[in-house]
Motif scaffolding. Structure first.
Motif, PDB file in Angstrom:
ATOM      1  N   SER A 146       0.841  -1.202   0.000  1.00  0.00           N
ATOM      2  CA  SER A 146       0.000   0.000   0.000  1.00  0.00           C
ATOM      3  C   SER A 146       0.874   1.249   0.000  1.00  0.00           C
ATOM      4  CB  SER A 146      -0.928  -0.011   1.215  1.00  0.00           C
ATOM      5  OG  SER A 146      -0.179  -0.167   2.403  1.00  0.00           O
ATOM      6  N   ALA A 147       1.984   1.197   0.702  1.00  0.00           N
ATOM      7  CA  ALA A 147       2.918   2.321   0.729  1.00  0.00           C
ATOM      8  C   ALA A 147       4.293   1.763   1.046  1.00  0.00           C
ATOM      9  CB  ALA A 147       2.509   3.344   1.784  1.00  0.00           C
ATOM     10  N   ASN A 148       5.310   2.421   0.537  1.00  0.00           N
ATOM     11  CA  ASN A 148       6.652   1.871   0.705  1.00  0.00           C
ATOM     12  C   ASN A 148       7.214   2.141   2.093  1.00  0.00           C
ATOM     13  OD1 ASN A 148       9.846   2.279   0.395  1.00  0.00           O
ATOM     14  ND2 ASN A 148       9.088   0.636  -0.896  1.00  0.00           N
ATOM     15  N   HIS A 149       7.871   1.115   2.633  1.00  0.00           N
ATOM     16  CA  HIS A 149       8.389   1.168   3.993  1.00  0.00           C
ATOM     17  C   HIS A 149       9.667   1.977   4.119  1.00  0.00           C
ATOM     18  CE1 HIS A 149       9.998  -2.114   1.682  1.00  0.00           C
ATOM     19  NE2 HIS A 149      10.976  -2.289   2.526  1.00  0.00           N
ATOM     20  N   GLU A 150      10.351   2.238   3.030  1.00  0.00           N
ATOM     21  CA  GLU A 150      11.618   2.961   3.142  1.00  0.00           C
ATOM     22  C   GLU A 150      11.524   4.411   2.734  1.00  0.00           C
ATOM     23  OE1 GLU A 150      15.279   1.258   1.935  1.00  0.00           O
ATOM     24  OE2 GLU A 150      14.552  -0.783   2.204  1.00  0.00           O
ATOM     25  N   VAL A 151      10.639   4.712   1.785  1.00  0.00           N
ATOM     26  CA  VAL A 151      10.568   6.099   1.316  1.00  0.00           C
ATOM     27  C   VAL A 151       9.178   6.698   1.485  1.00  0.00           C
ATOM     28  CG1 VAL A 151      12.480   5.739  -0.280  1.00  0.00           C
ATOM     29  CG2 VAL A 151      10.120   5.456  -1.100  1.00  0.00           C
ATOM     30  N   GLY A 152       8.198   5.884   1.898  1.00  0.00           N
ATOM     31  CA  GLY A 152       6.886   6.419   2.242  1.00  0.00           C
ATOM     32  C   GLY A 152       5.936   6.613   1.081  1.00  0.00           C
ATOM     33  N   THR A 153       6.402   6.400  -0.129  1.00  0.00           N
ATOM     34  CA  THR A 153       5.551   6.626  -1.302  1.00  0.00           C
ATOM     35  C   THR A 153       4.352   5.682  -1.324  1.00  0.00           C
ATOM     36  OG1 THR A 153       7.468   7.344  -2.571  1.00  0.00           O
ATOM     37  CG2 THR A 153       5.545   6.600  -3.836  1.00  0.00           C
ATOM     38  N   GLU A 154       3.169   6.264  -1.535  1.00  0.00           N
ATOM     39  CA  GLU A 154       1.972   5.438  -1.688  1.00  0.00           C
ATOM     40  C   GLU A 154       1.917   4.847  -3.086  1.00  0.00           C
ATOM     41  OE1 GLU A 154      -0.978   7.764   1.440  1.00  0.00           O
ATOM     42  OE2 GLU A 154      -1.319   7.930  -0.720  1.00  0.00           O
ATOM     43  N   GLN A 155       1.506   3.603  -3.168  1.00  0.00           N
ATOM     44  CA  GLN A 155       1.376   2.953  -4.461  1.00  0.00           C
ATOM     45  C   GLN A 155      -0.045   3.167  -4.997  1.00  0.00           C
ATOM     46  OE1 GLN A 155       3.875   1.870  -6.002  1.00  0.00           O
ATOM     47  NE2 GLN A 155       5.414   1.485  -4.393  1.00  0.00           N
ATOM     48  N   PRO A 156      -0.207   3.140  -6.294  1.00  0.00           N
ATOM     49  CA  PRO A 156      -1.550   3.296  -6.889  1.00  0.00           C
ATOM     50  C   PRO A 156      -2.362   2.012  -6.760  1.00  0.00           C
ATOM     51  CG  PRO A 156       0.082   2.991  -8.611  1.00  0.00           C
ATOM     52  CD  PRO A 156       0.852   3.034  -7.318  1.00  0.00           C
ATOM     53  N   VAL A 157      -2.743   1.684  -5.521  1.00  0.00           N
ATOM     54  CA  VAL A 157      -3.383   0.389  -5.263  1.00  0.00           C
ATOM     55  C   VAL A 157      -4.710   0.265  -5.997  1.00  0.00           C
ATOM     56  CG1 VAL A 157      -4.443  -1.038  -3.470  1.00  0.00           C
ATOM     57  CG2 VAL A 157      -2.224   0.023  -3.063  1.00  0.00           C
ATOM     58  N   ALA A 158      -5.536   1.315  -5.967  1.00  0.00           N
ATOM     59  CA  ALA A 158      -6.860   1.220  -6.594  1.00  0.00           C
ATOM     60  C   ALA A 158      -6.727   0.922  -8.090  1.00  0.00           C
ATOM     61  CB  ALA A 158      -7.637   2.517  -6.362  1.00  0.00           C
ATOM     62  N   VAL A 279      16.436  14.535  -1.086  1.00  0.00           N
ATOM     63  CA  VAL A 279      15.248  14.011  -0.407  1.00  0.00           C
ATOM     64  C   VAL A 279      14.500  13.144  -1.410  1.00  0.00           C
ATOM     65  CG1 VAL A 279      13.114  14.575   0.808  1.00  0.00           C
ATOM     66  CG2 VAL A 279      15.114  16.059   1.044  1.00  0.00           C
ATOM     67  N   VAL A 280      14.183  11.911  -1.033  1.00  0.00           N
ATOM     68  CA  VAL A 280      13.611  10.979  -2.009  1.00  0.00           C
ATOM     69  C   VAL A 280      12.158  10.658  -1.660  1.00  0.00           C
ATOM     70  CG1 VAL A 280      15.876  10.003  -2.521  1.00  0.00           C
ATOM     71  CG2 VAL A 280      14.425   8.911  -0.808  1.00  0.00           C
ATOM     72  N   GLY A 281      11.488   9.981  -2.581  1.00  0.00           N
ATOM     73  CA  GLY A 281      10.085   9.599  -2.358  1.00  0.00           C
ATOM     74  C   GLY A 281       9.139  10.677  -2.839  1.00  0.00           C
ATOM     75  N   ASP A 282       7.872  10.297  -2.964  1.00  0.00           N
ATOM     76  CA  ASP A 282       6.865  11.235  -3.463  1.00  0.00           C
ATOM     77  C   ASP A 282       6.544  12.273  -2.386  1.00  0.00           C
ATOM     78  OD1 ASP A 282       4.406  10.934  -5.834  1.00  0.00           O
ATOM     79  OD2 ASP A 282       4.171  12.356  -4.190  1.00  0.00           O
ATOM     80  N   PRO A 283       6.631  13.566  -2.728  1.00  0.00           N
ATOM     81  CA  PRO A 283       6.400  14.579  -1.699  1.00  0.00           C
ATOM     82  C   PRO A 283       4.936  14.686  -1.262  1.00  0.00           C
ATOM     83  CG  PRO A 283       6.786  15.609  -3.837  1.00  0.00           C
ATOM     84  CD  PRO A 283       7.015  14.144  -4.023  1.00  0.00           C
ATOM     85  N   VAL A 284       4.005  14.193  -2.071  1.00  0.00           N
ATOM     86  CA  VAL A 284       2.577  14.373  -1.773  1.00  0.00           C
ATOM     87  C   VAL A 284       1.870  13.048  -1.513  1.00  0.00           C
ATOM     88  CG1 VAL A 284       0.388  15.275  -2.640  1.00  0.00           C
ATOM     89  CG2 VAL A 284       2.542  16.480  -3.141  1.00  0.00           C
ATOM     90  N   SER A 294      19.178  11.333   1.433  1.00  0.00           N
ATOM     91  CA  SER A 294      20.535  10.785   1.353  1.00  0.00           C
ATOM     92  C   SER A 294      21.523  11.935   1.263  1.00  0.00           C
ATOM     93  CB  SER A 294      20.679   9.887   0.121  1.00  0.00           C
ATOM     94  OG  SER A 294      19.792   8.792   0.198  1.00  0.00           O
ATOM     95  N   CYS A 295      22.642  11.772   1.947  1.00  0.00           N
ATOM     96  CA  CYS A 295      23.667  12.821   2.007  1.00  0.00           C
ATOM     97  C   CYS A 295      24.923  12.327   1.306  1.00  0.00           C
ATOM     98  CB  CYS A 295      24.018  13.143   3.461  1.00  0.00           C
ATOM     99  SG  CYS A 295      22.591  13.505   4.507  1.00  0.00           S
ATOM    100  N   LEU A 296      25.360  13.072   0.301  1.00  0.00           N
ATOM    101  CA  LEU A 296      26.611  12.738  -0.374  1.00  0.00           C
ATOM    102  C   LEU A 296      27.776  12.788   0.605  1.00  0.00           C
ATOM    103  CD1 LEU A 296      26.560  14.621  -3.796  1.00  0.00           C
ATOM    104  CD2 LEU A 296      26.733  12.157  -3.420  1.00  0.00           C
ATOM    105  N   TYR A 297      28.800  11.977   0.314  1.00  0.00           N
ATOM    106  CA  TYR A 297      30.086  12.031   1.025  1.00  0.00           C
ATOM    107  C   TYR A 297      29.967  11.679   2.501  1.00  0.00           C
ATOM    108  CZ  TYR A 297      30.372  15.226  -2.963  1.00  0.00           C
ATOM    109  OH  TYR A 297      30.246  15.821  -4.198  1.00  0.00           O
ATOM    110  N   VAL A 298      29.002  10.858   2.811  1.00  0.00           N
ATOM    111  CA  VAL A 298      28.793  10.478   4.210  1.00  0.00           C
ATOM    112  C   VAL A 298      28.524   8.984   4.224  1.00  0.00           C
ATOM    113  CG1 VAL A 298      27.107  10.597   6.098  1.00  0.00           C
ATOM    114  CG2 VAL A 298      27.898  12.708   4.995  1.00  0.00           C
TER     115      VAL A 298
END
Lengths: 460, 460
Positions: A146-158, A279-284, A294-298
């Protein structure tokens, strides 16, 4: 001490604790027995099933309790695949499913079945049309979270459920991350979830199978839970799980809106406060409480440990925080940077001031890790070269990217840097770095000895 | 209100409750995470594993926690069989194993393996020589319970383990009923148990696999519990399980001796107080807290419900208390009476006065059930017949035996009564009745229509 990893496990909801304590006294006996202690246990079990079914949006006799969300997924996938064995052996899943789904797929493949992974876009969502295109002949089951556990993006389930309906393929929805926030859109055939993700206790998952879905439970079974989850019921925890699901649902609209604002604050402020961050994942279209960057060089391990010293508990999909040396399959499927990855998932009740403190602390922590790793770019050479080779063999994330960043200024615009690296994260992170820094990723070659080599052309 | 069904589920031990409460606060996070909440959870998990391993008598890295005793058995059997697939597909079990072992055997047989059941004697114990004789070529695994869950008889585990060692066959011991009372004799290769049987919470089983035993976990797995028990650990319950195992073990010698005397009292008094009763199981080599007896001319369901009305919670292996219509496979394998069966299993702390009250109540309850069923033998006919046929078709346990008892006085000594009965319990209970009443069981025939007919010759 703010705990920002609710997506791994949420602290026990007060209602769960209360219900658990009551059920320890009233619900320890075998609900299959006819004496008074057994009848009391049966009443509690029936009431818990009804409450959970109402929250899920199914009939009580469609829902069983399992020992965990992982086991709910394993049983759901294997039972649905076996129930439709005559149709075929194809399992279709998104590329960013939880590992429990992918592990169930591996077991299916090991037994001779086939598994098709539907790719995702850069936000982590599948394209419903691309998903639908995979539902060809011989497809026994499709799985979509229904939604991703790592980035929070909701999937188009319907939309995907509609495509599955049209193709006559049952859809299993892994609702582990979202069920506390609200019901899954209609159209699913099987649904799995996990209580400790919504503030319930560990030891309880749930599996709903719609009437009419062909389902053949695998492995030894007994008379418990309609033959779908063998073993003595973990009743006090089941009671607590159902009670807390009802409680968090009652708070979900208000608390979700509040956490959504806190996450929006993190999404907006982190790129302002920390240079070279993605910053990754769908903002809305996302879970209310979860954000990943994710931070470069770290390196993720040092970053997490420094944040832990500052009192913040977060998790990471960076390879350097896991035992496998490969970065998160989710970030890889999205094609986004994996180094210095931080997942923040706010538990219900998170204090706004703790988020502000996190934002105040983060820039200094990132800067200090970068400094320690020597990530400051070198001054440009007086006579820039046309081609440079960086030998980062044997060095782990984020060193290859740091070495690349150090020398890019030493080739002239149009020149190339070739990074030799045998770290799996480099394959993902070097192209991601190019995209973030406006440089051009040319492609991957190999040294005469067979080590991977990544070619970058300086564009700016 | 005395609860006498500890063999199904024991009430939560106070130490378990205390440990569970503490661990709900300290142990809700993911023990795989490196932040402070995760580290705390990891410490609790490690300590619980060490305590449980010490009680089991194995190394901590040989022991994993599972969601239930049933799942421990299922995983243990399937993993051991798969690990020795090259040796062969034979599984050897005693005929009186817990249903979880038999179900695992059924799954093995359905997948093409073979299952051999070693018979038991009239006390319920296997003969070690008979068990050894079955450990022939191609035997991948043997299973033997430490003590029987229905009649309390201890199995000769040490002797069977020695036979298994000699044959090179790993032995899985289902220690669910005995682990709270003490360690299993040495020589086992795998051991399974269940926390809610010793006063721990539901939701926790344990599986120990000795180093060097070939073991290939089946089904999808993850990185939890050494890849042998997938899914988020049920940590608070695990902590409570380990703490209560340690606590009950500390009390086991004294409490075991005390309960042994109470059970001896029941074993001695029941046949004095209740006519036509058979106390089953080994009177000496047995669990301290468990006794089973069967009452002629009584149906188990009514008996249990009447005892429940008097405040006593007990269970039964009679067919008329289950949904299957077949009597307990344990009683069947022992060849003892199954009708009017009562299992009394005393939880730790049982009050001696409650046992006396049970003994005071039981005779009246049995008599009233018998009266209601019309079980009083008819007066002998003036001219006794040579042969009588009793048509009990369509009638359920204990009616066929009651009808037989009613008419046996109406045939002359040397004459026969033929009982027509399609109730599965009759096959076990009519021969058992003959043995108890000194009559001669001739054998089973069939009516022209194919219904079973049991022939009894009057001897006294």
């Amino acid at each position: 001490m703010p705990y920002f990893d609710a997506a791994s496990a949420a602290p026990l909801h007060p209602v769960a604790r209360q219900a658990l304590l009551a059920a320890l006294d009233e619900g320890w006996a075998d609900p299959a027995r006819l004496y008074r202690e057994g009848r009391r246990a049966r009443l509690l079990l029936d009431a818990a099933r009804e409450a959970a079914a109402e929250a899920v949006g199914c009939r009580p006799d469609e829902l069983v309790f399992t020992p965990s969300g992982t086991r709910a997924v394993h049983s759901g996938v294997s039972g649905a695949l076996a129930g439709r064995r005559r149709v075929g052996g194809r399992l279709v899943v998104s590329a960013v499913e939880h590992s429990s789904v992918l592990h169930a797929g591996e077991a299916h493949a090991a037994a001779g079945g086939t598994v098709t992974e539907v790719p995702v876009g850069r936000t982590g969502a599948v394209d419903p049309a691309a998903f639908a295109a995979e539902l060809g002949e011989g497809t026994a089951l499709a799985c979509l979270q229904s939604a991703n556990h790592e980035v929070g993006t909701e999937q188009p389930v319907a939309e995907v459920a509609e495509a599955c309906r049209a193709a006559g393929v049952p859809l299993l929805v892994d609702a582990a991350q979202s069920l506390g926030w609200g019901p899954v859109p209609e159209g699913w055939s099987l649904l799995a979830a996990s209580a400790h993700k919504w503030g319930g206790p560990a030891g309880v998952g749930l599996l709903a199978v719609r009437k009419g879905v062909r389902f053949a439970p695998q492995g030894p079974s007994d008379e418990r839970e309609s033959g779908r989850a063998p073993g003595f019921e973990n009743l006090p925890a089941i009671v607590a799980a159902a009670a807390s699901l009802r409680a968090v649902r009652a708070e979900a609209a208000a608390e979700g809106a509040r956490l959504r604002e806190l996450v929006d604050r993190i999404r907006a402020r982190v790129p302002e406060l920390v240079p070279d961050v993605e910053v990754v994942g769908d903002p809305v279209r996302r879970l209310p409480h979860l954000v990943t960057f994710s931070c470069l060089y770290v390196d993720g391990e040092t970053l997490l440990s420094e944040l832990d010293r500052e009192g913040f508990s977060v998790s990471s999909g960076s390879s350097c925080t896991s035992s496998t040396l490969t970065p998160s399959h989710v970030l890889r499927a999205m094609g986004v940077l994996s180094e210095g990855n931080v997942r923040v998932s706010l538990p219900a009740g998170t204090d706004s001031a703790d988020v502000d403190r996190f934002l105040a602390v983060l820039p200094g922590v990132v800067a200090s890790v970068r400094e320690r790793l020597g990530a400051a770019p070198a001054a440009a050479e007086p006579e820039p070269a046309q081609e440079l080779v960086v030998d980062a063999l044997g060095k782990r994330c984020p060193i290859p990217v740091i070495e690349l960043a150090k020398v890019i200024g030493s080739v002239r615009v149009g020149g190339t840097v070739t990074v030799l690296s045998d770290d799996a994260a480099a394959r993902l992170d070097i192209p991601a770095w190019c995209e973030m820094r406006g440089q051009r990723y040319v492609g991957e070659t190999a040294t005469p000895q067979g080590a991977p080599a990544y070619v970058v052309r300086r564009a700016t």
